[in-house]
Scaffold this active site. Structure first.
Site, PDB file in Angstrom:
ATOM      1  N   ILE A 101       0.907  -1.209   0.053  1.00  0.00           N
ATOM      2  CA  ILE A 101      -0.182  -0.161  -0.040  1.00  0.00           C
ATOM      3  C   ILE A 101       0.892   1.309  -0.151  1.00  0.00           C
ATOM      4  O   ILE A 101       1.661   1.397   0.737  1.00  0.00           O
ATOM      5  CB  ILE A 101      -0.934  -0.077   1.356  1.00  0.00           C
ATOM      6  N   LYS A 102       0.815   2.082  -1.033  1.00  0.00           N
ATOM      7  CA  LYS A 102       1.564   3.371  -1.119  1.00  0.00           C
ATOM      8  C   LYS A 102       1.075   4.361  -0.290  1.00  0.00           C
ATOM      9  O   LYS A 102      -0.103   4.723  -0.489  1.00  0.00           O
ATOM     10  CB  LYS A 102       1.673   3.658  -2.457  1.00  0.00           C
ATOM     11  N   ILE A 103       1.886   5.108   0.709  1.00  0.00           N
ATOM     12  CA  ILE A 103       1.425   6.145   1.399  1.00  0.00           C
ATOM     13  C   ILE A 103       2.586   7.155   1.057  1.00  0.00           C
ATOM     14  O   ILE A 103       3.694   7.060   1.164  1.00  0.00           O
ATOM     15  CB  ILE A 103       1.493   5.868   2.825  1.00  0.00           C
TER      16      ILE A 103
END
Length: 368
Positions: free
Chosen positions: A139-141
């Site tokens: 998951i890209k944050i």
């Protein structure tokens, strides 16, 4: 392709990921081809990539189903993008199994409008992780100030995270520490640390684009001589920081408890200046244990004529530091450059997300 430059890059310890994903790549078998022929072992996505992908006719049936079901735009985007990522994760599952979870990864980003919203980012990271439901997802944050606590919270919940939009060395250090804190909280909660993976996406070419613009404005021979050197220098110093931080007592304790190193990932590796070698941000950033995520054009250039001569990073720290020092002496404000790039990066993804929303809304209305 055991004798190709991409194979040599892999042998040197660089994981090659493709910076692109579409339904068309999935249905045509293109991802399997890239795994077999170009040594690709992962995929990254972002709002711009999905905005481009959704223009394809391959989404027509899915959009029609969503329209019939009465889905709104946000629901449709969430459903379509997570479906693509889930399918890609299944394609890469053999790579994930073969590498013990290190590679075979597919990234999906939280909505860019949440970049300054810690609580919203945490909630969406958990929702994306649950919806994709694959151990090889990331998951890209974004590495905004508000994103740091979200990185910690997601990691603490056992979510594997790709931290994106990193431009400065100070922010990169903050990202590493946010990961450490999340691992410590996960460990205290009894979560198996070996199941948590992370990469830190350090952007390269955009640094040159912004700094070169400022050097051109200065216009002296000394300034012009520094053009196109900052991006590689900045990334090399990031790798030095990675080595230092993961040799600390804090890191050692976590690694001994089963944690994985958060690998540096070189992003924005497509050359923007046509005067530069088209493999510059690949061949000049070879080091063990890094990821290089490439647009297909850069991947094909590397495969065709990339010259891989082993580690081009760890012996170059002094020269890299000298480049940044020289830029500072000329009046190029490193902190202003990196903050400008972070803000622009968030804004560009918000624009792309808006295009994605418009495309899906139009398609849903047509299907209805």
């Amino acid at each position: 392709m055991t004798n190709s430059p991409t194979a040599a890059l892999s042998e040197a310890g660089v994981s090659i990921w493709l910076d692109d994903l579409s339904r068309e790549r999935l249905v045509t078998g293109d991802l399997e081809r890239l795994i077999a022929e170009r040594n690709v072992v992962g995929v990254t996505t972002n709002p711009t990539i999905f905005a481009a992908a959704l223009k394809s006719d391959t989404y027509h049936d899915h959009l029609h189903e969503l329209a019939v079901a009465g889905a709104d735009v946000d629901t449709a985007i969430f459903d379509i993008t997570t479906d693509d990522v889930r399918a890609a994760a299944d394609v890469f599952r053999p790579v994930y199994d073969r590498t013990g979870g290190v590679d075979g990864r597919v990234s999906i980003e939280v909505a860019p409008g949440l970049a300054r919203d810690t609580a919203g980012t945490i909630a969406e990271a958990k929702a994306l992780w649950a919806k994709v439901d694959r151990p090889n997802a990331l998951i890209k944050i974004p590495a905004t100030v508000e994103g740091l606590d979200a990185i910690t919270a997601a990691t603490a919940a056992g979510i594997s995270v790709n931290i994106t939009l990193i431009f400065s060395l100070d922010r990169y250090r903050d990202v590493i520490h946010a990961y450490f804190t999340g691992l410590e909280q996960a460990n205290a909660a009894g979560i198996d640390l070996s199941t948590i993976h992370s990469v830190a996406s350090f952007f390269v070419s955009r640094v040159d684009t912004e700094i070169d613009k400022r050097l051109t404005a200065i216009g002296t021979p000394e300034a012009l001589a520094l053009k196109s050197k900052a991006g590689v220098a900045n990334a090399r110093l990031a790798y030095q920081l990675f080595e230092e931080e993961f040799a600390t007592e804090r890191a050692t304790a976590l690694l001994d408890a089963g944690a994985n190193r958060q690998r540096p990932l070189w992003a924005s590796t497509g050359v923007k200046d046509p005067a530069l070698p088209d493999t510059l941000y690949v061949t000049d950033l070879v080091a063990a244990g890094v990821v290089n995520t490439m647009p297909e054009k850069t991947l094909e250039a590397t495969f065709d004529h990339g010259v891989v001569e082993g580690d081009t990073v760890t012996g170059a720290y002094a020269d890299a530091g000298a480049v940044l020092d020289a830029l500072g002496a000329l009046g190029v404000d490193y902190d202003d450059v990196t903050l400008t790039l972070e803000n622009e990066g968030v804004d560009k993804f918000i624009v792309s997300w808006g295009e994605l929303i418009d495309s899906v809304r139009t398609a849903l209305e047509a299907a209805r």
